[in-house]
Motif scaffolding. Sequence first.
Motif, PDB file in Angstrom:
ATOM      1  N   ILE A 144       0.578  -1.663  -0.089  1.00  0.00           N
ATOM      2  CA  ILE A 144      -0.027  -0.021   0.204  1.00  0.00           C
ATOM      3  C   ILE A 144       0.659   1.420  -0.315  1.00  0.00           C
ATOM      4  O   ILE A 144       0.284   2.790  -1.055  1.00  0.00           O
ATOM      5  N   GLU A 224      -4.899   8.507   2.517  1.00  0.00           N
ATOM      6  CA  GLU A 224      -5.615   8.519   3.735  1.00  0.00           C
ATOM      7  C   GLU A 224      -5.770   7.551   3.934  1.00  0.00           C
ATOM      8  O   GLU A 224      -5.792   6.921   5.572  1.00  0.00           O
ATOM      9  N   ALA A 225      -5.801   5.800   2.939  1.00  0.00           N
ATOM     10  CA  ALA A 225      -6.226   4.976   3.431  1.00  0.00           C
ATOM     11  C   ALA A 225      -5.139   4.096   3.675  1.00  0.00           C
ATOM     12  O   ALA A 225      -4.769   3.761   5.154  1.00  0.00           O
ATOM     13  N   VAL A 227      -3.023   6.190   5.898  1.00  0.00           N
ATOM     14  CA  VAL A 227      -3.066   6.128   7.509  1.00  0.00           C
ATOM     15  C   VAL A 227      -3.904   5.119   8.239  1.00  0.00           C
ATOM     16  O   VAL A 227      -3.087   4.511   9.903  1.00  0.00           O
ATOM     17  N   LEU A 228      -5.454   4.474   7.399  1.00  0.00           N
ATOM     18  CA  LEU A 228      -6.253   3.472   8.172  1.00  0.00           C
ATOM     19  C   LEU A 228      -5.255   2.500   8.727  1.00  0.00           C
ATOM     20  O   LEU A 228      -5.330   1.816   9.790  1.00  0.00           O
ATOM     21  N   TYR A 229      -4.781   2.006   7.630  1.00  0.00           N
ATOM     22  CA  TYR A 229      -3.671   1.217   7.667  1.00  0.00           C
ATOM     23  C   TYR A 229      -2.518   1.284   8.907  1.00  0.00           C
ATOM     24  O   TYR A 229      -2.895  -0.260   9.114  1.00  0.00           O
ATOM     25  N   GLN A 231      -3.261   2.843  11.506  1.00  0.00           N
ATOM     26  CA  GLN A 231      -3.967   2.765  12.507  1.00  0.00           C
ATOM     27  C   GLN A 231      -3.615   1.540  13.432  1.00  0.00           C
ATOM     28  O   GLN A 231      -4.000   0.889  14.627  1.00  0.00           O
ATOM     29  N   ALA A 232      -4.382   0.327  12.111  1.00  0.00           N
ATOM     30  CA  ALA A 232      -4.899  -1.181  12.624  1.00  0.00           C
ATOM     31  C   ALA A 232      -3.817  -1.339  12.378  1.00  0.00           C
ATOM     32  O   ALA A 232      -3.712  -2.652  13.686  1.00  0.00           O
ATOM     33  N   LEU A 233      -2.764  -1.424  12.308  1.00  0.00           N
ATOM     34  CA  LEU A 233      -1.336  -2.519  12.064  1.00  0.00           C
ATOM     35  C   LEU A 233      -0.422  -1.912  13.635  1.00  0.00           C
ATOM     36  O   LEU A 233      -0.608  -3.446  14.592  1.00  0.00           O
ATOM     37  N   LYS A 235      -2.063  -1.549  16.241  1.00  0.00           N
ATOM     38  CA  LYS A 235      -3.000  -2.630  17.119  1.00  0.00           C
ATOM     39  C   LYS A 235      -2.406  -3.358  17.083  1.00  0.00           C
ATOM     40  O   LYS A 235      -2.495  -4.486  18.643  1.00  0.00           O
ATOM     41  N   HIS A 236      -2.824  -4.191  16.313  1.00  0.00           N
ATOM     42  CA  HIS A 236      -2.174  -6.030  15.477  1.00  0.00           C
ATOM     43  C   HIS A 236      -0.691  -5.686  16.590  1.00  0.00           C
ATOM     44  O   HIS A 236      -0.238  -6.663  17.362  1.00  0.00           O
ATOM     45  N   PRO A 260      -5.664  -9.219   9.123  1.00  0.00           N
ATOM     46  CA  PRO A 260      -5.198 -10.612   8.343  1.00  0.00           C
ATOM     47  C   PRO A 260      -3.187 -10.445   8.541  1.00  0.00           C
ATOM     48  O   PRO A 260      -2.425 -10.250   8.801  1.00  0.00           O
ATOM     49  N   THR A 263      -0.307  -9.760   5.855  1.00  0.00           N
ATOM     50  CA  THR A 263       0.339  -8.627   5.950  1.00  0.00           C
ATOM     51  C   THR A 263       1.361  -8.071   7.328  1.00  0.00           C
ATOM     52  O   THR A 263       1.897  -7.532   7.412  1.00  0.00           O
ATOM     53  N   VAL A 264       0.089  -8.845   8.727  1.00  0.00           N
ATOM     54  CA  VAL A 264       0.681  -8.402   9.856  1.00  0.00           C
ATOM     55  C   VAL A 264       1.394  -8.882   9.956  1.00  0.00           C
ATOM     56  O   VAL A 264       2.794  -8.240  10.681  1.00  0.00           O
TER      57      VAL A 264
ATOM     58  N   PHE B 222      -3.369  -5.828  -1.546  1.00  0.00           N
ATOM     59  CA  PHE B 222      -3.829  -4.908  -1.148  1.00  0.00           C
ATOM     60  C   PHE B 222      -4.999  -5.532  -0.823  1.00  0.00           C
ATOM     61  O   PHE B 222      -6.374  -4.730  -0.265  1.00  0.00           O
ATOM     62  N   GLU B 224      -5.417  -8.202   1.316  1.00  0.00           N
ATOM     63  CA  GLU B 224      -4.548  -7.994   3.309  1.00  0.00           C
ATOM     64  C   GLU B 224      -5.405  -6.287   3.469  1.00  0.00           C
ATOM     65  O   GLU B 224      -5.867  -5.958   4.918  1.00  0.00           O
ATOM     66  N   VAL B 227      -8.666  -5.008   4.999  1.00  0.00           N
ATOM     67  CA  VAL B 227      -9.097  -5.350   5.626  1.00  0.00           C
ATOM     68  C   VAL B 227      -9.022  -4.722   6.657  1.00  0.00           C
ATOM     69  O   VAL B 227     -10.070  -4.306   7.798  1.00  0.00           O
ATOM     70  N   LEU B 228      -7.379  -4.339   6.742  1.00  0.00           N
ATOM     71  CA  LEU B 228      -6.622  -3.344   7.662  1.00  0.00           C
ATOM     72  C   LEU B 228      -7.447  -2.205   7.893  1.00  0.00           C
ATOM     73  O   LEU B 228      -8.015  -1.208   9.097  1.00  0.00           O
ATOM     74  N   TYR B 229      -7.876  -1.568   6.925  1.00  0.00           N
ATOM     75  CA  TYR B 229      -8.269  -0.158   6.297  1.00  0.00           C
ATOM     76  C   TYR B 229      -9.928  -0.444   6.953  1.00  0.00           C
ATOM     77  O   TYR B 229     -10.131   0.662   7.374  1.00  0.00           O
ATOM     78  N   ALA B 232      -9.442  -0.413  11.558  1.00  0.00           N
ATOM     79  CA  ALA B 232      -9.619   0.887  11.604  1.00  0.00           C
ATOM     80  C   ALA B 232     -10.959   1.564  11.649  1.00  0.00           C
ATOM     81  O   ALA B 232     -10.936   2.654  11.423  1.00  0.00           O
ATOM     82  N   PRO B 260      -7.566   9.807   9.525  1.00  0.00           N
ATOM     83  CA  PRO B 260      -8.031  10.783   8.747  1.00  0.00           C
ATOM     84  C   PRO B 260      -8.802  11.239   8.497  1.00  0.00           C
ATOM     85  O   PRO B 260      -9.901  10.715   7.667  1.00  0.00           O
ATOM     86  N   THR B 263     -11.478  10.469   4.139  1.00  0.00           N
ATOM     87  CA  THR B 263     -12.289   9.243   3.947  1.00  0.00           C
ATOM     88  C   THR B 263     -13.128   8.467   5.251  1.00  0.00           C
ATOM     89  O   THR B 263     -13.953   7.914   5.602  1.00  0.00           O
TER      90      THR B 263
END
Lengths: 445, 445
Positions: A144, A224-225, A227-229, A231-233, A235-236, A260, A263-264, B222, B224, B227-229, B232, B260, B263
Amino acid sequence: MDLLTGFKIFIEKEQLFAPDQSLLLAVSGGLDSVVMAHLFKAAGFRFAIAHCNFQLREAESVRDESFVKTLADVLQVPFHHIRFDTLTYTESKRVSIQVAARELRYEWLEETRTKAGYSFIVTAHHMQDSVETLLMNLSKGTGISGLHGILPAQGKIIRPLLFAQKEDLLAYAQENGISYVEDSSNLTTKYTRNFFRHKVIPVMQEANPGTVPNIAASIARFREAEVLYQQALEKHVRRLVEQKGNMYMVPVLKLQKTIPMQTVAWEIFRKYGCTPPQLPQVLELLDSTSGKIVETATHRIIRDRQWLLITPLVETEAAVIVIEKDRSVVATANGILRLRTVVRKEQTPIPASAAIACLDKASLQYPLLLRRWRQGDYFYPLGMRKKKKLSRFFIDQKLSVPQKENIWVLESSKRVVWIVGLRIDDRFKVTQHTKDQLTIEWEAL
Amino acid sequence: MDLLTGFKIFIEKEQLFAPDQSLLLAVSGGLDSVVMAHLFKAAGFRFAIAHCNFQLREAESVRDESFVKTLADVLQVPFHHIRFDTLTYTESKRVSIQVAARELRYEWLEETRTKAGYSFIVTAHHMQDSVETLLMNLSKGTGISGLHGILPAQGKIIRPLLFAQKEDLLAYAQENGISYVEDSSNLTTKYTRNFFRHKVIPVMQEANPGTVPNIAASIARFREAEVLYQQALEKHVRRLVEQKGNMYMVPVLKLQKTIPMQTVAWEIFRKYGCTPPQLPQVLELLDSTSGKIVETATHRIIRDRQWLLITPLVETEAAVIVIEKDRSVVATANGILRLRTVVRKEQTPIPASAAIACLDKASLQYPLLLRRWRQGDYFYPLGMRKKKKLSRFFIDQKLSVPQKENIWVLESSKRVVWIVGLRIDDRFKVTQHTKDQLTIEWEAL
């Protein structure tokens, strides 16, 4: 909206710099950078112009340099310039001309920026450049992060033309009678980039004339996606990676259940030197038995019971691992220590193996330290009343030089507790008064 | 790895179906679908073959149909087929031939699947198809969901060839002496897709021969990343969107501080009919004054003090809004109710405005209901001892038909409390014994 307005709005929206900051504009003399200089003048910003002469195109290089000098004079701004012996650099560093030009350019720009006190270096990348980058990343394969194109701000470099299309710059130059030089070669772009510019994008535009602005709009969304990626990452990672001294522990079951997972796992292990082709090997550890190891360029990843242990490949001589009271596993470059506390029962025999240390917990002071042995270290070998130098002890044990280099010493408030895997110190042995016994097993890798 | 092994591994990895399930393969007779049928046979799976004849290519259509029938005979599997009058459908539905063929095909496949009891419909999309989809989405502009290409499983459709490249299929056909028909036109792909297939991808491959597998590998990442997107995103939505009956509330300050912001806002408001060009208008509400409204196709988004209220544009006649005791704002399609409870002080005057109801809270039974008035409704108008039909009251008030249609009635345990904005019921008025007073203000939109 006219170009100048779009320019000002973009700078504000992306918060690229403050109105009172002074900037260093990289100007080649081509359309993009010359229009950029004029926009900075028209907007009333404070700036200087910097020009690199790579001396690769003879007369053309000289022409460009004097063109940019004149531009700086006309715009009444300071002019910085340099001439590089690019070919010599290329040969001595054994890099391509493109890489050489890039390295020389950014190094000198940063040096000039720092010396003269400019806030940022400004480059004239525009929307097409960013779209090219995304498509190039895609064709090479990317995650990404390859989708954000060229970033408006990165460290001390800012790119305030990313909002604009090439055609907008051209139109502005024509409307305002701005002249510029035509580059017979664009040194800072590789062949692949030129190919995407002149071949790939035009074909895509045939299918969809809005391709460039459409991809540019997508890039903004991908940023922006991302950034969300992240954030979730994060946390994991917080959930999955536990730091113990200079070792990291990842619970196997939890990682297997993570969605997932791929990726993590990748984002975790890449930080410890794992490369994309190595990832499948690391993931195989999830299904393998204790003791299996994958070595990355910088770390060992060790399957150890229900954990993956990540430990630096090379421990520096100065390496000291701090062992807190609750620690149960310590991984080093050449072995694993397992610690457990049991209530001492008199009848329980003390194992004869030198790989197992049984210690009187009350005699220890936490945190313990695990470190390399040093000249001058001494201890009281188990069963002896007299202290002995470790160097002497090693001779008696007939250790080779590399064996000695790999020796760990466990220390409690500056006293040697255990020469790991060889002999404990008499002062810390289990006695008839011992209540809590600390058992430490050493498993060489 | 040979194609058959890759095929089995992909099915297992993506968990596309179980070995005991029976499948319906869509087979046109072209290379991809014919090789797919042979792979299913070779792997020993249970399946049938389905073929659509769109009757658009005359003799060629007949040839394809009989070719696929023979294939089913050779492979000894059931054969389903149909002939469509595609042109008539195109005219009656006023859609393109591509859309018509697609609709007819999937409708009939799903019907056949259900009737004959197959678990899934199987299509022969391969890696190139997925890469084409991604590039087409990019050139049109897309968010992260446009990057997952063609999904291996989607509802009752599965695509077990997505792991394979076109060339692998071709090689398999040649090695195994598999014949197939050449399509003079590919009905189910649009012009744009063919353009990407025959023009764009070949140029990208000129720059980088690995383009297709590289993009395919990126697509897996992408998926995966998406999924993270979503993980979050869901956290942000939970934090930002509060449901109150059929209304949703978004706190302005919290949304403004969200990173963000764009989004997250888009993903929230798109669910309530917001389109991409409308998003900037909705975001303007964040900086505007109370009372500003943006209407989407399905909802009203209302700036109301420190909130954005989202309320359905059309309330069905049956709509009943439940008002719990702690509720302070209720938004309807044509106005907002604000509720607050105050301790009654005798000297405080009761406002004369019919838009404000002052009620004795003790006389009310929660939850209150807000609903449209109905024939047969009656109430005791404030100041009267005698009950009155609402229909009669409306005549006295000289309400027009559309005005009557917009009337809300507030109800407490089946008794009318307030004809909103017009008159309260005498039984619920504030008296000298009132301790807690419920004040409700009606603000028409």
